[in-house]
Design a protein around this motif. Sequence first.
Motif, PDB file in Angstrom:
ATOM      1  N   LEU A 105       0.822  -1.202   0.000  1.00  0.00           N
ATOM      2  CA  LEU A 105       0.000   0.000   0.000  1.00  0.00           C
ATOM      3  C   LEU A 105       0.861   1.260   0.000  1.00  0.00           C
ATOM      4  O   LEU A 105       0.503   2.270  -0.616  1.00  0.00           O
ATOM      5  CB  LEU A 105      -0.932  -0.005   1.207  1.00  0.00           C
ATOM      6  N   ALA A 106       2.000   1.211   0.693  1.00  0.00           N
ATOM      7  CA  ALA A 106       2.904   2.364   0.696  1.00  0.00           C
ATOM      8  C   ALA A 106       3.442   2.636  -0.707  1.00  0.00           C
ATOM      9  O   ALA A 106       3.461   3.792  -1.172  1.00  0.00           O
ATOM     10  CB  ALA A 106       4.053   2.126   1.676  1.00  0.00           C
ATOM     11  N   LEU A 107       3.868   1.572  -1.390  1.00  0.00           N
ATOM     12  CA  LEU A 107       4.349   1.722  -2.761  1.00  0.00           C
ATOM     13  C   LEU A 107       3.256   2.269  -3.667  1.00  0.00           C
ATOM     14  O   LEU A 107       3.484   3.199  -4.460  1.00  0.00           O
ATOM     15  CB  LEU A 107       4.848   0.380  -3.286  1.00  0.00           C
ATOM     16  N   SER A 108       2.053   1.707  -3.555  1.00  0.00           N
ATOM     17  CA  SER A 108       0.935   2.158  -4.392  1.00  0.00           C
ATOM     18  C   SER A 108       0.593   3.607  -4.093  1.00  0.00           C
ATOM     19  O   SER A 108       0.326   4.399  -5.009  1.00  0.00           O
ATOM     20  CB  SER A 108      -0.290   1.265  -4.152  1.00  0.00           C
ATOM     21  N   GLY A 109       0.600   3.969  -2.808  1.00  0.00           N
ATOM     22  CA  GLY A 109       0.274   5.341  -2.431  1.00  0.00           C
ATOM     23  C   GLY A 109       1.254   6.352  -3.000  1.00  0.00           C
ATOM     24  O   GLY A 109       0.865   7.431  -3.454  1.00  0.00           O
ATOM     25  N   VAL A 110       2.543   5.996  -2.991  1.00  0.00           N
ATOM     26  CA  VAL A 110       3.560   6.901  -3.540  1.00  0.00           C
ATOM     27  C   VAL A 110       3.330   7.127  -5.026  1.00  0.00           C
ATOM     28  O   VAL A 110       3.363   8.272  -5.519  1.00  0.00           O
ATOM     29  CB  VAL A 110       4.975   6.337  -3.287  1.00  0.00           C
ATOM     30  N   ALA A 113       0.263   9.242  -5.688  1.00  0.00           N
ATOM     31  CA  ALA A 113       0.572  10.641  -5.400  1.00  0.00           C
ATOM     32  C   ALA A 113       1.390  11.270  -6.531  1.00  0.00           C
ATOM     33  O   ALA A 113       1.128  12.401  -6.948  1.00  0.00           O
ATOM     34  CB  ALA A 113       1.326  10.745  -4.072  1.00  0.00           C
ATOM     35  N   VAL A 114       2.387  10.526  -7.030  1.00  0.00           N
ATOM     36  CA  VAL A 114       3.188  11.021  -8.155  1.00  0.00           C
ATOM     37  C   VAL A 114       2.298  11.258  -9.370  1.00  0.00           C
ATOM     38  O   VAL A 114       2.409  12.286 -10.056  1.00  0.00           O
ATOM     39  CB  VAL A 114       4.315  10.019  -8.496  1.00  0.00           C
ATOM     40  N   GLY A 115       1.393  10.314  -9.652  1.00  0.00           N
ATOM     41  CA  GLY A 115       0.490  10.480 -10.780  1.00  0.00           C
ATOM     42  C   GLY A 115      -0.395  11.691 -10.633  1.00  0.00           C
ATOM     43  O   GLY A 115      -0.617  12.444 -11.600  1.00  0.00           O
ATOM     44  N   ALA A 116      -0.909  11.925  -9.424  1.00  0.00           N
ATOM     45  CA  ALA A 116      -1.783  13.085  -9.201  1.00  0.00           C
ATOM     46  C   ALA A 116      -1.019  14.395  -9.363  1.00  0.00           C
ATOM     47  O   ALA A 116      -1.510  15.339  -9.989  1.00  0.00           O
ATOM     48  CB  ALA A 116      -2.401  12.991  -7.802  1.00  0.00           C
ATOM     49  N   VAL A 117       0.207  14.441  -8.801  1.00  0.00           N
ATOM     50  CA  VAL A 117       1.005  15.678  -8.881  1.00  0.00           C
ATOM     51  C   VAL A 117       1.378  15.993 -10.320  1.00  0.00           C
ATOM     52  O   VAL A 117       1.254  17.138 -10.787  1.00  0.00           O
ATOM     53  CB  VAL A 117       2.263  15.550  -8.003  1.00  0.00           C
ATOM     54  N   LEU A 132      -0.618   2.935 -13.747  1.00  0.00           N
ATOM     55  CA  LEU A 132      -1.210   1.606 -13.883  1.00  0.00           C
ATOM     56  C   LEU A 132      -0.178   0.600 -14.376  1.00  0.00           C
ATOM     57  O   LEU A 132      -0.143  -0.558 -13.901  1.00  0.00           O
ATOM     58  CB  LEU A 132      -2.395   1.656 -14.844  1.00  0.00           C
ATOM     59  N   LEU A 133       0.684   1.008 -15.310  1.00  0.00           N
ATOM     60  CA  LEU A 133       1.719   0.105 -15.814  1.00  0.00           C
ATOM     61  C   LEU A 133       2.690  -0.298 -14.704  1.00  0.00           C
ATOM     62  O   LEU A 133       3.143  -1.442 -14.641  1.00  0.00           O
ATOM     63  CB  LEU A 133       2.488   0.775 -16.957  1.00  0.00           C
ATOM     64  N   VAL A 134       3.009   0.642 -13.823  1.00  0.00           N
ATOM     65  CA  VAL A 134       3.954   0.367 -12.751  1.00  0.00           C
ATOM     66  C   VAL A 134       3.339  -0.574 -11.710  1.00  0.00           C
ATOM     67  O   VAL A 134       3.996  -1.501 -11.219  1.00  0.00           O
ATOM     68  CB  VAL A 134       4.408   1.680 -12.085  1.00  0.00           C
ATOM     69  N   LEU A 135       2.081  -0.351 -11.390  1.00  0.00           N
ATOM     70  CA  LEU A 135       1.455  -1.095 -10.301  1.00  0.00           C
ATOM     71  C   LEU A 135       0.813  -2.406 -10.748  1.00  0.00           C
ATOM     72  O   LEU A 135       0.567  -3.288  -9.911  1.00  0.00           O
ATOM     73  CB  LEU A 135       0.399  -0.228  -9.614  1.00  0.00           C
TER      74      LEU A 135
END
Length: 222
Positions: A105-110, A113-117, A132-135
């Motif tokens: 969840l920490a990895l996904s959250g980061v 957040a990067v995608g939103a910024v 999506l490709l990363v996760l």
Amino acid sequence: MTPAVPPPPRDRYVDWLRALSLIVVVVWHWAFTILQWKPGGPEPTSPLGFTSGLWILTWLLQVLPLFFYVGGHVHLLSWNRAHARGVGIGAFVWRRIRALAVPALALSGVWVAVGAVVTWSFQVDWMWRVVLLVLSPLWFLGVYLVLIALLPVALWLHRRYDVLTLIWFGGAALVIDVLRFRYGVEWVGWLNMIVVWGLAHQAGFFYERIVALPRRYDAGLL
């Protein structure tokens, strides 16, 4: 004062199988993913579709069932040790889920957040496709977490029905595929995400018995 019981020595072969599975998964995604830049952003593809004979590698390097198999063996060992210390099944399952879910969840959250910024700052519409490709390779962790949550059921089946459980899992997977491919019931295919990987996980409960078998059984098991 009762002396502490030393933990049993680690099975280096099991450690090797787990490490091999993870390494092959990482290398496979890194080496056999081709990104095509299209108007909507990056889209992944694979050389398997247009390289003759390369598909055989998907059979030789099919390591995720091995990963779930080893996971089943490790979960059974860990539960037996925890149970001997007086730990309940609920606490044991929650501890295993938390240990895996928190870093995921920490990895996904980061990345979210990067995608939103990036999307908000630079108006890059395709950034969510990148996230999506990363996760997306983490899908198996979701299945793994479900299997951990179902561990009390899996342990009960193992104690109550032993090897019959594997036969039932295999039969259920075949029935689901018939319903999907023969009768077009597409949604039922999602059940095999649990049934098929659950079969591999359940098979791990038999690891010690399998290791004790004579060598002539190896080919049939493979």
